[in-house]
Design a protein around this motif. Sequence first.
Motif, PDB file in Angstrom:
ATOM      1  N   GLU A 248     -90.720 -23.731  26.473  1.00  0.00           N
ATOM      2  CA  GLU A 248     -89.735 -23.635  27.539  1.00  0.00           C
ATOM      3  C   GLU A 248     -88.590 -24.615  27.308  1.00  0.00           C
ATOM      4  O   GLU A 248     -88.734 -25.630  26.650  1.00  0.00           O
ATOM      5  N   GLN A 253     -88.168 -19.930  31.126  1.00  0.00           N
ATOM      6  CA  GLN A 253     -89.529 -20.232  31.559  1.00  0.00           C
ATOM      7  C   GLN A 253     -90.438 -19.062  31.189  1.00  0.00           C
ATOM      8  O   GLN A 253     -90.108 -17.905  31.448  1.00  0.00           O
ATOM      9  N   TYR A 254     -91.590 -19.374  30.574  1.00  0.00           N
ATOM     10  CA  TYR A 254     -92.553 -18.353  30.175  1.00  0.00           C
ATOM     11  C   TYR A 254     -93.685 -18.288  31.198  1.00  0.00           C
ATOM     12  O   TYR A 254     -94.080 -19.298  31.786  1.00  0.00           O
ATOM     13  N   HIS A 255     -94.226 -17.083  31.369  1.00  0.00           N
ATOM     14  CA  HIS A 255     -95.300 -16.871  32.337  1.00  0.00           C
ATOM     15  C   HIS A 255     -96.434 -16.087  31.677  1.00  0.00           C
ATOM     16  O   HIS A 255     -96.192 -15.149  30.910  1.00  0.00           O
ATOM     17  N   ILE A 259     -94.031 -10.830  35.658  1.00  0.00           N
ATOM     18  CA  ILE A 259     -92.986 -11.242  36.596  1.00  0.00           C
ATOM     19  C   ILE A 259     -92.016 -10.077  36.818  1.00  0.00           C
ATOM     20  O   ILE A 259     -91.560  -9.450  35.853  1.00  0.00           O
ATOM     21  N   THR A 264     -89.397 -12.915  40.954  1.00  0.00           N
ATOM     22  CA  THR A 264     -88.437 -13.938  40.541  1.00  0.00           C
ATOM     23  C   THR A 264     -87.727 -14.539  41.748  1.00  0.00           C
ATOM     24  O   THR A 264     -87.574 -15.759  41.860  1.00  0.00           O
ATOM     25  N   GLU A 268     -87.960 -18.500  42.890  1.00  0.00           N
ATOM     26  CA  GLU A 268     -86.774 -19.354  42.922  1.00  0.00           C
ATOM     27  C   GLU A 268     -86.371 -19.751  44.330  1.00  0.00           C
ATOM     28  O   GLU A 268     -85.557 -20.659  44.508  1.00  0.00           O
ATOM     29  N   LYS A 275     -83.757 -19.743  36.443  1.00  0.00           N
ATOM     30  CA  LYS A 275     -84.045 -19.628  35.021  1.00  0.00           C
ATOM     31  C   LYS A 275     -84.194 -18.166  34.630  1.00  0.00           C
ATOM     32  O   LYS A 275     -84.241 -17.273  35.478  1.00  0.00           O
ATOM     33  N   HIS A 277     -86.851 -15.702  33.241  1.00  0.00           N
ATOM     34  CA  HIS A 277     -88.310 -15.654  33.262  1.00  0.00           C
ATOM     35  C   HIS A 277     -88.810 -14.623  32.253  1.00  0.00           C
ATOM     36  O   HIS A 277     -88.390 -13.464  32.279  1.00  0.00           O
ATOM     37  N   SER A 279     -92.225 -12.817  30.438  1.00  0.00           N
ATOM     38  CA  SER A 279     -93.661 -12.557  30.556  1.00  0.00           C
ATOM     39  C   SER A 279     -94.046 -11.386  29.651  1.00  0.00           C
ATOM     40  O   SER A 279     -93.187 -10.786  28.995  1.00  0.00           O
ATOM     41  N   THR A 292     -88.329  -9.585  30.298  1.00  0.00           N
ATOM     42  CA  THR A 292     -87.563 -10.689  30.878  1.00  0.00           C
ATOM     43  C   THR A 292     -86.942 -10.274  32.206  1.00  0.00           C
ATOM     44  O   THR A 292     -86.593  -9.102  32.399  1.00  0.00           O
TER      45      THR A 292
END
Length: 317
Positions: A248, A253-255, A259, A264, A268, A275, A277, A279, A292
């Motif tokens: 990151e 940001q990675y999940h 997501i 999101t 937030e 950011k 995101h 996944s 994304t």
Amino acid sequence: MDASLNIAIAAEFELCERIVEALEESELNIAKVTVVEIYPFEEEQGIRFKNKSVTQCSSKEMDWGELDYLFFAGNIEQVSHIVEAAEQGCVVIDMKGICSTLSDVPVVVPSINEENLIELRQRNIVSLPDPQVSQLALAIHPVLQTSHLTKIFTTSLLPASYQNIETVTKLAGQTARLLNGIPLEEGETRLAFDVYPQSTLSLSQQFQKIFPQLEAVVFHAVQAPVFYGMAQKVSVLSDYEIDFQPQENEFVQYHEHFITPVMTAEIESEISHVKLHISRLSAVENGIEFWTVADEQRFNLAHLSVKLLEAIYHQGY
């Protein structure tokens, strides 16, 4: 820094609000913010910066030469304002990439190719690319640090807000009408409960100005019945197996879990920063694929534009 920066914003009301929020979070010391109503505001719509009312005026009332910087999020028919401001010495951040096809206008994504800001000396204009391009660029940039990519495919699911606030209002109205059994008007473009393709003209060209070494990039775009939040399904391929370990940074940001645009917004709403995101990161043969999501208004446009302004200022332009 001296509190001497004079900044103007030319955008729709909702985007103006998001830019001002991002400016308040920046480290820049700003003396004055002015809103240029290239899109008329409603009587009750006012912008505040650091708890003070912001002056709102028309483009005809502006003295562009008094400005240090201009955030511009208009359309191609309004490009004369960019030219006039730049010719009078104001540095223009073209937030939607409408000048991106010009050979002497750099296309810059913060943290990726800020060295290209040196080209600002030519016309005082820099383009932030279309949100579809900046979102993809930030997502694949870490992969490019360790892998040579041969093909990139992305499909963007565009929310109503990607078009304008009128499209958001139209989607809300159509949804309510159809749920209540009221048919749409004859010939009206249907947004609610439907999808249709959108043009991706010039997106590949913008992308290649950021990554000149990459030629095989394919964009697809689909208008989706979502109010806010742009999602992209991305596949990247190489001649060899890709060993990518996500890390990151200030933008990404990675999940581990999936997501969505709605998720999101929920994430937030509880934190002070926005950011990109990412996944569903997984390996495919000689490549990887991932999903994304970003708020294209708050992140791709407002946040990235202010970060671009900070880079411009620190480089002395």
